[in-house]
Each structure stands twice: as C-alpha cells, then as structure tokens.
Design a protein around this motif. Structure first.
Motif, mmCIF file in Angstrom:
data_model
loop_
_atom_site.group_PDB
_atom_site.id
_atom_site.type_symbol
_atom_site.label_atom_id
_atom_site.label_comp_id
_atom_site.label_asym_id
_atom_site.label_seq_id
_atom_site.Cartn_x
_atom_site.Cartn_y
_atom_site.Cartn_z
ATOM 1 N N GLU A 188 0.809 -1.214 0.000
ATOM 2 C CA GLU A 188 0.000 0.000 0.000
ATOM 3 C C GLU A 188 0.843 1.267 0.000
ATOM 4 O OE1 GLU A 188 -2.780 -0.267 3.210
ATOM 5 O OE2 GLU A 188 -4.038 -1.754 2.180
ATOM 6 N N LEU A 189 2.076 1.165 0.474
ATOM 7 C CA LEU A 189 3.014 2.298 0.410
ATOM 8 C C LEU A 189 3.594 2.481 -0.992
ATOM 9 C CD1 LEU A 189 4.878 1.757 3.796
ATOM 10 C CD2 LEU A 189 3.567 3.806 3.168
ATOM 11 N N ASN A 190 3.228 1.572 -1.915
ATOM 12 C CA ASN A 190 3.722 1.636 -3.298
ATOM 13 C C ASN A 190 5.240 1.553 -3.384
ATOM 14 O OD1 ASN A 190 1.286 1.797 -4.811
ATOM 15 N ND2 ASN A 190 1.048 3.916 -4.132
ATOM 16 N N MET A 191 5.832 0.788 -2.472
ATOM 17 C CA MET A 191 7.279 0.610 -2.515
ATOM 18 C C MET A 191 7.669 -0.044 -3.843
ATOM 19 S SD MET A 191 8.671 1.583 0.439
ATOM 20 C CE MET A 191 10.069 0.538 0.819
ATOM 21 N N PRO A 192 8.799 0.342 -4.427
ATOM 22 C CA PRO A 192 9.191 -0.242 -5.715
ATOM 23 C C PRO A 192 9.391 -1.752 -5.653
ATOM 24 C CG PRO A 192 10.951 1.130 -4.805
ATOM 25 C CD PRO A 192 9.727 1.385 -3.989
ATOM 26 N N HIS A 193 9.895 -2.266 -4.531
ATOM 27 C CA HIS A 193 10.043 -3.710 -4.332
ATOM 28 C C HIS A 193 9.162 -4.125 -3.169
ATOM 29 C CE1 HIS A 193 11.868 -7.643 -4.470
ATOM 30 N NE2 HIS A 193 12.340 -7.541 -3.239
ATOM 31 N N PRO A 194 8.407 -5.224 -3.287
ATOM 32 C CA PRO A 194 7.501 -5.637 -2.207
ATOM 33 C C PRO A 194 8.262 -6.150 -0.994
ATOM 34 C CG PRO A 194 7.592 -7.332 -3.903
ATOM 35 C CD PRO A 194 8.362 -6.154 -4.434
ATOM 36 N N ALA A 195 7.527 -6.493 0.044
ATOM 37 C CA ALA A 195 8.156 -7.096 1.226
ATOM 38 C C ALA A 195 8.972 -8.314 0.796
ATOM 39 C CB ALA A 195 7.078 -7.506 2.221
ATOM 40 N N HIS A 196 10.229 -8.342 1.232
ATOM 41 C CA HIS A 196 11.214 -9.361 0.847
ATOM 42 C C HIS A 196 11.304 -10.325 2.034
ATOM 43 C CE1 HIS A 196 14.761 -10.212 -1.823
ATOM 44 N NE2 HIS A 196 15.198 -10.813 -0.727
ATOM 45 N N ILE A 197 10.772 -11.531 1.872
ATOM 46 C CA ILE A 197 10.448 -12.381 3.027
ATOM 47 C C ILE A 197 11.317 -13.626 3.106
ATOM 48 C CG2 ILE A 197 8.601 -13.665 4.169
ATOM 49 C CD1 ILE A 197 6.641 -11.890 2.474
ATOM 50 N N HIS A 198 12.021 -13.754 4.208
ATOM 51 C CA HIS A 198 12.681 -14.992 4.625
ATOM 52 C C HIS A 198 11.686 -15.673 5.561
ATOM 53 C CE1 HIS A 198 16.280 -16.878 6.975
ATOM 54 N NE2 HIS A 198 15.188 -17.178 7.660
ATOM 55 N N CYS A 199 11.035 -16.726 5.079
ATOM 56 C CA CYS A 199 9.944 -17.361 5.825
ATOM 57 C C CYS A 199 10.432 -17.996 7.122
ATOM 58 C CB CYS A 199 9.274 -18.438 4.963
ATOM 59 S SG CYS A 199 8.501 -17.823 3.463
#
Length: 538
Positions: A209-220
C-alpha cells in the motif's frame, strides 16, 4: 557517471534484451553520456564484436556484501581472506562485489559508508523490520495507519530500498525465550497476542500500500526444517493478492517430517508460484563447496552450531539478531545433494522466468563466484546429468531432477539475471538496453561451454564507461547508492522518539542517516506515484 560527451558504438553483437523482446538479434547498441541512445556521432568509439553476446549488466536481487554480518564473517574467518588478494594496479585491488544485502536500520549508516568504498556496482539494501518491537506494539493495538507510517519512516530514515522480514515474530523474541524458536506460524507471540502469520500479512499489505518499488522481501519461518514447505505455502497465501517476494525459496521448499530426512517439496511450491502472479522469488541455490551461513535468523545459527565449528550470534537491539558460521556443502551428503536438486527443480519447473530469479543467497548457498557453473547447469542437461552421477545417489532417487530435461536459453538467462530482478526492484533504467536505460552492458565471447563463457566477460561497460576490455580491468568506477523514500505522516516521529529514549543505546536524533552520507545516490521512484519524496504532515 561517464564523462560528458562520451560516445560508444557496440557493433555486430548478438543482443539479448528481454525487456524489449530482443532475442539474439544482431544490432548495434549506442551509448552517450552514460545512457543508451538511438543515435551517436561519427566520432563515437566503436567496438566491433561480431558473433559475441551482448546483455544488459547483471542485477543481483539477493546478495550479502556489506553490513554487520559480513564484517563479523570476515573477522571470524581471517584464514579465508589471506588468500583473497588481487595484484594491485591503478584500477584494481583486493575484493569483489554484488548488490542488495539486508541490514538492520541501526547499522545503516556504516553500511552506506561501506557501499561508497565498494567499486563499480550500484547498490542498495533492504532494511530488517520483521522483528521490530515498536512495530509489533502498533500491530497489537490495531493502529494500522501508524504501523504503515512507521514502516515508511524507518525505510526513509535508514535510506533503504525496501523492507525485509526474517523469521518474523521469532528472532527478537527468541533472545528472551530460552532458545525456543517459533515452529508454527499460527503460534502466539508473547507478549503481543499476535502470530507470525498475522505479522507477515500486515507487513506485506503495508509495504504494498506504500507503493514501494520492491515488495516485502520475506525470509519465511522454519528455514531449513523438513516439512517447511507448508509454512512457505501459508506465507504466500497470507499475501492475499498483495505483492510479496519470497527470498531464497530453495531453503523453504522441504517436504518430509520434522527431524527426519529432507524430501523435495519443490513441486507444490512452484505450482503455487506459477499460478499466482503477485508472488516473485529468488532461488537461493546451493552449490557444492565452501559457503558461510550468514543470516538474521539467529535461531537457525543456534540450531546449526557444532562443537568443533566456530560460530557467532549477535544481537541488534530491538530490531533483529544475526548468526554467522562457516559451512561446506558436500556432494556425498544426502541433505546437501537434496538441497542442490531442489534448487534446480524450482528453476526447471518454473513457467515464468520473470518471477523466479537467479540467486545463491551469497554466501549462504554458495559464493557468487559459482554463478557461471549454475548457469551451465540450467542450460546444459548433459552437464547436469554428469553432475547427478557424482552426488549422493539416494537423494537423487528421491527427487524429481532426473525427470527434468528442460534447458534454459540465453534469452531466459538474460531474464532471470537481469531483466526480471530489475523489474522486481523497480529499477526502470536497468536490466535492459532500450533508449534511456543506464548504459550497463556486458559482452561475452560465445562458447558452447556456458560456464567458461560466463566466467570471464570480454567487455564490461558501466554507466557508459569501459571497465573491462579483452578480459582485463582498464578503469574504475564509483557506483550509485539506490534507495527509496515512501510517504508518511511526520507525526509518527513523535511516537517513535520516546521508544528510543526507553530502549535504544542511540538517541533518536542520531539514528536517521543524514544526507551527507549518501554521496552519489538515486531515489527509486515509488510505484504509481511521483518521485516519492513528499512527506505528509498534520
């Protein structure tokens, strides 16, 4: 940047530029003032390269080259660096590079100084927020807008490119739980009455929703455990249509029972990715030989430690932790062979190379120096078959790899190593050779042995400046620092400041990275908005 007026004509090469649909077409590439252009003068310097392969400069979406973990690793393994010496010349020195590590915001200032001393490449970092105590307190109170504003403030204050989550809801809390890691993403996190899955979903939604250029980058959660593929599926489903990037997914694609031998879960994982366009991923490929476990997942390092192996776990106050341990992947080992095979299965079963990208999670799965061999494994099924004969045969008999005959093309390699990561990172001027793009260009001598081909580029041009010619360094370059500036309500700072007074060893006013640290930098534009620099205020 290239000197004003510098012009180049790269003539007669086979161009692979997937972002512009160019697949091995013989054409000229023209450069002026550090950019790709459609016309140059007769005075342009010409590189005649008939038969050679031309690609945009590489983009590494997940690689650790700077920050506290990297420095701890260097101190932990001095014997490894006594041999890492390049003969000094006017344009060379010891050391190598990559892009986009992950960094706790407390360390961002020093990381940016390290970046300034890292030559040639442009670079940025993801800021670690997945175990931030202040943010969890906002989630507990249901303050969704404040949560989003605080994330935006932290990204801006640290000068990050995006947000990274590592073992969300566990790492910070593990420190006070007598080494009890989260094993179930629906487990309650004390004292917040939240679950890791709830927290992960909230971060994914806020970053999108913040329109960040790259989405949340997730280490599960549950990295490295048999059966963890279900945790990974649950995490991807929690995105609920929002963009999310799953990091080093090979380490999260294991079937089998906890505590028993790893089995492949690659098919279930890649089937989900193939059918959900909101998910992107990088593989985190394991390659045999020396590596270094280097992670903000401190509980994982604690689990992997051996009595006869040196290791480090370090705390980053209120934000994260980190673990470092030397490691070596052995081709005779069942688990290591299965990890190697699962990574290849994910690559070969992928239906959309634009969303399944190239990485070894350097240096966790392997050094980036193994990239040429990995490219050959993807492009040459005969070579792959020979390698399968040399590894643990019980593991090979339990995986899908022997059934997969796919071979990547040069066009697909250009996607997963250049065009796709540039798109996923929001780097509109990189990863392609269209007019207006940064003139980052790599030229290879075509060779059926793809490992040999990609091991030593014939020419490298950075920002319009030739850096390597005929395999030799001829010049130096200081790359740019890339970051983003999402919008936020500045009133959130009045809420964050007391938290620093109570819990941090650094004052709030000294935490934010000052503009004087940025040197030559570039703000990555936000998605679907302006330049991303405007701040809202009450």
């Amino acid at each position: 940047m290239a000197e004003n007026g510098t012009e180049l004509r790269i003539k007669g090469g086979k161009v692979y530029d997937p972002a512009n649909g160019i697949d091995g077409e013989v054409r000229d590439v023209l450069v002026r003032d550090g950019r790709i252009v459609d016309k140059v003068s007769e005075k342009a310097r010409t590189f005649n390269i008939p038969g050679m392969v031309v690609m945009p400069g590489g983009i590494d979406i997940h690689c650790h080259i700077a920050g506290p973990k990297v420095n701890l690793s260097r101190k932990l393994q001095p014997e490894d660096h006594r041999l890492d010496v390049h003969p000094g010349t006017d344009v060379t020195r010891s050391g190598v590079g990559g892009v986009t590590p992950s960094v706790p915001p407390l360390a961002a200032r020093h990381v940016i100084e390290e970046f300034h001393d890292t030559p040639v490449i442009d670079k940025g970092f993801y800021v670690l927020l997945g175990n931030n105590m202040f943010l969890y307190d906002l989630l507990k109170q249901g303050r969704k807008q404040d949560f989003k504003d605080a994330i935006a403030w932290w990204v801006t204050a640290a000068r990050a490119a995006s947000v990274k989550l590592v073992n969300a809801g566990s790492d910070e809390f593990w420190k006070g739980r007598r080494n009890e890691n989260v094993t179930d993403v629906n487990e309650k996190i004390d004292p917040f009455d939240l679950t890791p899955l709830h927290a992960t979903a909230a971060f994914i939604e806020a970053v999108d929703e913040l329109n960040m250029p790259h989405p949340a980058h997730i280490h599960c959660n549950n990295l490295g455990h048999s059966g963890n593929f279900q945790t990974t599926l649950d995490t991807m489903k929690a995105a609920e249509g929002h963009r999310a990037h799953i990091a080093h997914i090979q380490f999260h694609s294991y079937a089998g029972e906890l505590g028993k031998r790893v089995q492949t879960g690659s098919e279930a994982i890649i089937d989900y990715i193939n059918t959900h366009e909101n998910i992107t991923t990088d593989i985190g490929m394991v390659m045999f030989g020396k590596a270094t476990a280097m992670t903000a997942d401190a509980p994982l390092t604690w689990m992997l430690r051996f009595k006869d192996t040196k290791w480090i776990n370090a705390d980053t106050e209120c934000e994260s932790g980190c673990g470092v341990m030397p490691f070596e992947y052995q081709d005779t080992n069942y688990t290591h062979t299965m990890q190697w095979a699962i990574g290849l299965e994910l690559f070969l079963l992928s239906q959309d190379p634009w969303r399944v990208m190239f990485s070894t999670d350097h240096p966790n799965g392997a050094s980036f120096r193994t990239y040429p061999r990995l490219i050959r494994l993807l492009m040459d099924r005969g070579f792959r078959a020979e390698m399968m004969k040399q590894v643990n045969q019980k593991a090979i008999s339990n995986c899908l790899l022997p059934q997969l005959d796919r071979e990547y093309s040069l066009y697909e390699i250009a996607i997963i190593t250049r065009a796709a990561p540039a798109r996923a990172l929001g780097l509109a001027n990189k990863g392609h050779l269209g007019v207006g793009a940064d003139a980052d260009i790599t030229i290879y001598t075509d060779d059926e042995n793809r490992e040999r081909m990609f091991n030593a580029p014939r020419y490298v041009i950075k920002a319009g400046k030739p850096i390597i010619e005929d395999h030799e360094f001829v010049d130096d370059h200081i790359g740019r620092f890339l970051h983003t500036e999402p919008e936020y309500d500045s009133a959130i700072e009045d809420q964050i400041r007391p938290f620093f007074d109570d819990y941090y060893s650094i004052r709030f006013n000294n935490y934010r990275v000052d503009a004087s640290y940025l040197h030559d930098h570039e703000v990555i534009p936000l998605r679907n908005s302006g330049n991303g620099r405007k701040k809202k205020g009450k």
